[in-house]
Scaffold this motif. Structure first.
Motif, mmCIF file in Angstrom:
data_model
loop_
_atom_site.group_PDB
_atom_site.id
_atom_site.type_symbol
_atom_site.label_atom_id
_atom_site.label_comp_id
_atom_site.label_asym_id
_atom_site.label_seq_id
_atom_site.Cartn_x
_atom_site.Cartn_y
_atom_site.Cartn_z
ATOM 1 N N ASP A 1 6.976 0.655 1.885
ATOM 2 C CA ASP A 1 7.283 1.225 3.194
ATOM 3 C C ASP A 1 7.336 0.131 4.260
ATOM 4 O OD1 ASP A 1 7.303 3.689 2.009
ATOM 5 O OD2 ASP A 1 5.386 4.352 2.835
ATOM 6 N N CYS A 2 6.330 -0.730 4.254
ATOM 7 C CA CYS A 2 6.291 -1.813 5.238
ATOM 8 C C CYS A 2 7.478 -2.749 5.081
ATOM 9 C CB CYS A 2 4.985 -2.594 5.106
ATOM 10 S SG CYS A 2 3.507 -1.691 5.629
ATOM 11 N N GLU A 3 7.829 -3.062 3.850
ATOM 12 C CA GLU A 3 8.970 -3.954 3.613
ATOM 13 C C GLU A 3 10.272 -3.333 4.109
ATOM 14 O OE1 GLU A 3 8.928 -4.841 -0.529
ATOM 15 O OE2 GLU A 3 7.235 -6.219 -0.389
ATOM 16 N N LEU A 4 10.464 -2.045 3.843
ATOM 17 C CA LEU A 4 11.687 -1.378 4.279
ATOM 18 C C LEU A 4 11.782 -1.341 5.805
ATOM 19 C CD1 LEU A 4 11.817 1.603 1.752
ATOM 20 C CD2 LEU A 4 13.370 -0.357 1.841
ATOM 21 N N LEU A 5 10.668 -1.077 6.467
ATOM 22 C CA LEU A 5 10.667 -1.040 7.932
ATOM 23 C C LEU A 5 10.960 -2.418 8.517
ATOM 24 C CD1 LEU A 5 7.629 1.326 8.637
ATOM 25 C CD2 LEU A 5 10.062 1.887 8.779
ATOM 26 N N LEU A 6 10.378 -3.450 7.918
ATOM 27 C CA LEU A 6 10.610 -4.798 8.449
ATOM 28 C C LEU A 6 12.048 -5.238 8.191
ATOM 29 C CD1 LEU A 6 9.436 -7.172 9.926
ATOM 30 C CD2 LEU A 6 8.614 -8.092 7.751
ATOM 31 N N CYS A 7 12.591 -4.889 7.035
ATOM 32 C CA CYS A 7 14.002 -5.202 6.762
ATOM 33 C C CYS A 7 14.905 -4.547 7.793
ATOM 34 C CB CYS A 7 14.385 -4.721 5.357
ATOM 35 S SG CYS A 7 13.799 -5.770 4.019
ATOM 36 N N PHE A 8 14.596 -3.310 8.141
ATOM 37 C CA PHE A 8 15.395 -2.589 9.126
ATOM 38 C C PHE A 8 15.324 -3.279 10.489
ATOM 39 C CE2 PHE A 8 15.390 0.743 12.479
ATOM 40 C CZ PHE A 8 16.719 1.117 12.381
ATOM 41 N N HIS B 1 -2.880 2.585 5.383
ATOM 42 C CA HIS B 1 -2.748 3.221 4.075
ATOM 43 C C HIS B 1 -1.776 4.388 4.227
ATOM 44 C CE1 HIS B 1 -5.978 0.715 2.605
ATOM 45 N NE2 HIS B 1 -6.726 1.094 3.622
ATOM 46 N N LEU B 2 -0.487 4.076 4.198
ATOM 47 C CA LEU B 2 0.538 5.061 4.497
ATOM 48 C C LEU B 2 0.729 6.055 3.365
ATOM 49 C CD1 LEU B 2 3.143 2.467 5.821
ATOM 50 C CD2 LEU B 2 1.425 3.683 7.143
ATOM 51 N N SER B 3 0.807 5.531 2.169
ATOM 52 C CA SER B 3 1.108 6.365 1.008
ATOM 53 C C SER B 3 0.890 5.525 -0.227
ATOM 54 C CB SER B 3 2.571 6.847 1.069
ATOM 55 O OG SER B 3 3.451 5.740 0.950
ATOM 56 N N ASP B 4 1.256 6.062 -1.374
ATOM 57 C CA ASP B 4 1.171 5.289 -2.613
ATOM 58 C C ASP B 4 2.159 4.123 -2.600
ATOM 59 O OD1 ASP B 4 -0.749 7.018 -3.538
ATOM 60 O OD2 ASP B 4 0.655 8.267 -4.661
ATOM 61 N N SER B 5 3.117 4.184 -1.684
ATOM 62 C CA SER B 5 4.136 3.126 -1.592
ATOM 63 C C SER B 5 4.012 2.357 -0.280
ATOM 64 C CB SER B 5 5.541 3.737 -1.706
ATOM 65 O OG SER B 5 5.755 4.699 -0.677
ATOM 66 N N SER B 6 2.783 2.126 0.174
ATOM 67 C CA SER B 6 2.559 1.485 1.473
ATOM 68 C C SER B 6 3.259 0.131 1.581
ATOM 69 C CB SER B 6 1.064 1.303 1.722
ATOM 70 O OG SER B 6 0.412 2.536 1.876
ATOM 71 N N GLU B 7 3.158 -0.680 0.541
ATOM 72 C CA GLU B 7 3.763 -2.010 0.591
ATOM 73 C C GLU B 7 5.284 -1.908 0.725
ATOM 74 O OE1 GLU B 7 3.944 -6.179 -2.027
ATOM 75 O OE2 GLU B 7 2.664 -4.508 -2.662
ATOM 76 N N ALA C 1 5.300 -13.103 5.714
ATOM 77 C CA ALA C 1 4.298 -12.826 4.680
ATOM 78 C C ALA C 1 3.004 -12.303 5.288
ATOM 79 C CB ALA C 1 4.030 -14.088 3.865
ATOM 80 N N LYS C 2 2.531 -12.936 6.353
ATOM 81 C CA LYS C 2 1.269 -12.519 6.963
ATOM 82 C C LYS C 2 1.402 -11.169 7.652
ATOM 83 C CE LYS C 2 -0.867 -17.058 7.575
ATOM 84 N NZ LYS C 2 -1.439 -18.031 8.547
ATOM 85 N N LEU C 3 2.562 -10.925 8.271
ATOM 86 C CA LEU C 3 2.771 -9.643 8.925
ATOM 87 C C LEU C 3 2.751 -8.504 7.919
ATOM 88 C CD1 LEU C 3 3.398 -7.990 11.437
ATOM 89 C CD2 LEU C 3 5.833 -8.507 11.095
ATOM 90 N N LEU C 4 3.432 -8.687 6.801
ATOM 91 C CA LEU C 4 3.454 -7.651 5.760
ATOM 92 C C LEU C 4 2.075 -7.447 5.150
ATOM 93 C CD1 LEU C 4 6.814 -8.393 3.904
ATOM 94 C CD2 LEU C 4 6.268 -6.405 5.301
ATOM 95 N N GLN C 5 1.365 -8.543 4.940
ATOM 96 C CA GLN C 5 0.029 -8.450 4.344
ATOM 97 C C GLN C 5 -0.920 -7.676 5.254
ATOM 98 O OE1 GLN C 5 -1.835 -12.241 3.657
ATOM 99 N NE2 GLN C 5 -3.442 -11.402 2.357
#
Length: 277
Positions: free
Chosen positions: A23-30, A15-21, A4-8
């Motif tokens: 994007d981060c979740e997909l990268l961490l899942c990978f 600020h990657l894009s309109d889908s920053s959150e 949770a803290k890492l994603l936050q």
């Protein structure tokens, strides 16, 4: 650090894009090798130093503009999770409308289908997955794309799909298809968007089509009539401002029942026409 803290912290700092959150979740899942539900179920789980370092490396590449799909090597499309690579265009959600339109058509139960410029195989494989009795032929100019689409075909064991390299119709034996579909390149050569966002990392050959973006659409519209059965359909994706031009191309080639469908954003996206009976 917990999930949770890492994603936050990652989302707040980048600020990657309109889908920053997302994007981060997909990268961490990978990196963790888990499904998105895992992040919600176990937010207090600790992330190892090795995993955090790998995540940070991918995150910085994303900040540099690389598409998430290329970073994780896959992209969801229709009901499939497809392998992707920089050799091909990343499948877009709006292209699913082409699949929807094709599936709505009144076609023979054992229809023969041709997908021109298949890329990852997204359209061909989605249609084959929904219509197991259809015989689908899919081609692409780039052998790397054909090889990638073949791996995706094998993953889902879609034995009703045949893939090979062809410069549009050049290597296709003379035959008549009940349906031809294509998402060809349709961007103008001098379009400023080519130097912005994710498309900077995608192959120009899959994006650009002459000064007005219509070169490949002209070819497909004019030559499809020789490969369609009487009453067969041609279904095309195109740019949001190209609907009128594509309708004119289809009219000029002798197609009937020509119409354009809008995507979820209200943009003209898919145009289809029927070869006269």
């Amino acid at each position: 650090m917990t999930i949770a803290k890492l994603l936050q912290s990652a989302t707040a700092a980048n600020h990657l894009s309109d889908s920053s959150e997302l994007d981060c979740e997909l990268l961490l899942c990978f990196v963790l090798g888990v499904d998105p539900s895992y992040l919600k179920t176990w937010p207090e789980r600790q992330v190892s130093d090795d995993h955090r370092e790998q995540f940070d490396g991918l995150l910085q590449r994303r900040v540099g503009g690389e598409p998430v799909a290329y970073l994780i090597g896959s992209q969801g499309f229709w009901s499939l999770d497809l392998e992707v690579s920089p050799a091909t265009l990343i499948p877009r959600p709006e292209t699913e409308l082409l699949v929807e339109v094709a599936l709505e058509l009144s076609l023979p139960e054992q229809a023969s289908v041709l997908d021109l410029g298949t890329g990852t195989g997204a359209i061909a494989l989605a249609l084959a997955a929904e219509r197991s009795y259809w015989k689908v032929c899919a081609v692409d100019l780039q052998q790397q794309a054909v090889d990638l689409a073949e791996r995706n075909r094998q993953r889902y064991q879609l034995n009703n799909v045949t893939l090979f390299a062809s410069d549009w119709f050049a290597a296709i034996p003379t035959q008549h298809f009940d349906l031809i579909v294509s998402n060809p390149p349709y961007i103008e050569a001098n379009d400023p968007h080519l130097s912005q966002g994710d498309v900077r990392f995608e192959p120009a050959s899959a994006l650009v089509s002459g000064d007005d973006g219509l070169d490949d659409l002209r070819l497909v519209c004019s030559q499809s009539v020789d490969y369609l059965a009487d009453g067969g359909w041609l279904v095309l994706e195109h740019g949001f401002d190209q609907g009128a031009a594509v309708r004119e191309l289809l009219d000029r080639a002798g197609f009937v029942l020509v119409e354009t469908r809008q995507d979820l954003n209200g943009c003209e996206r898919i145009t289809l026409g029927r070869h006269p009976l």
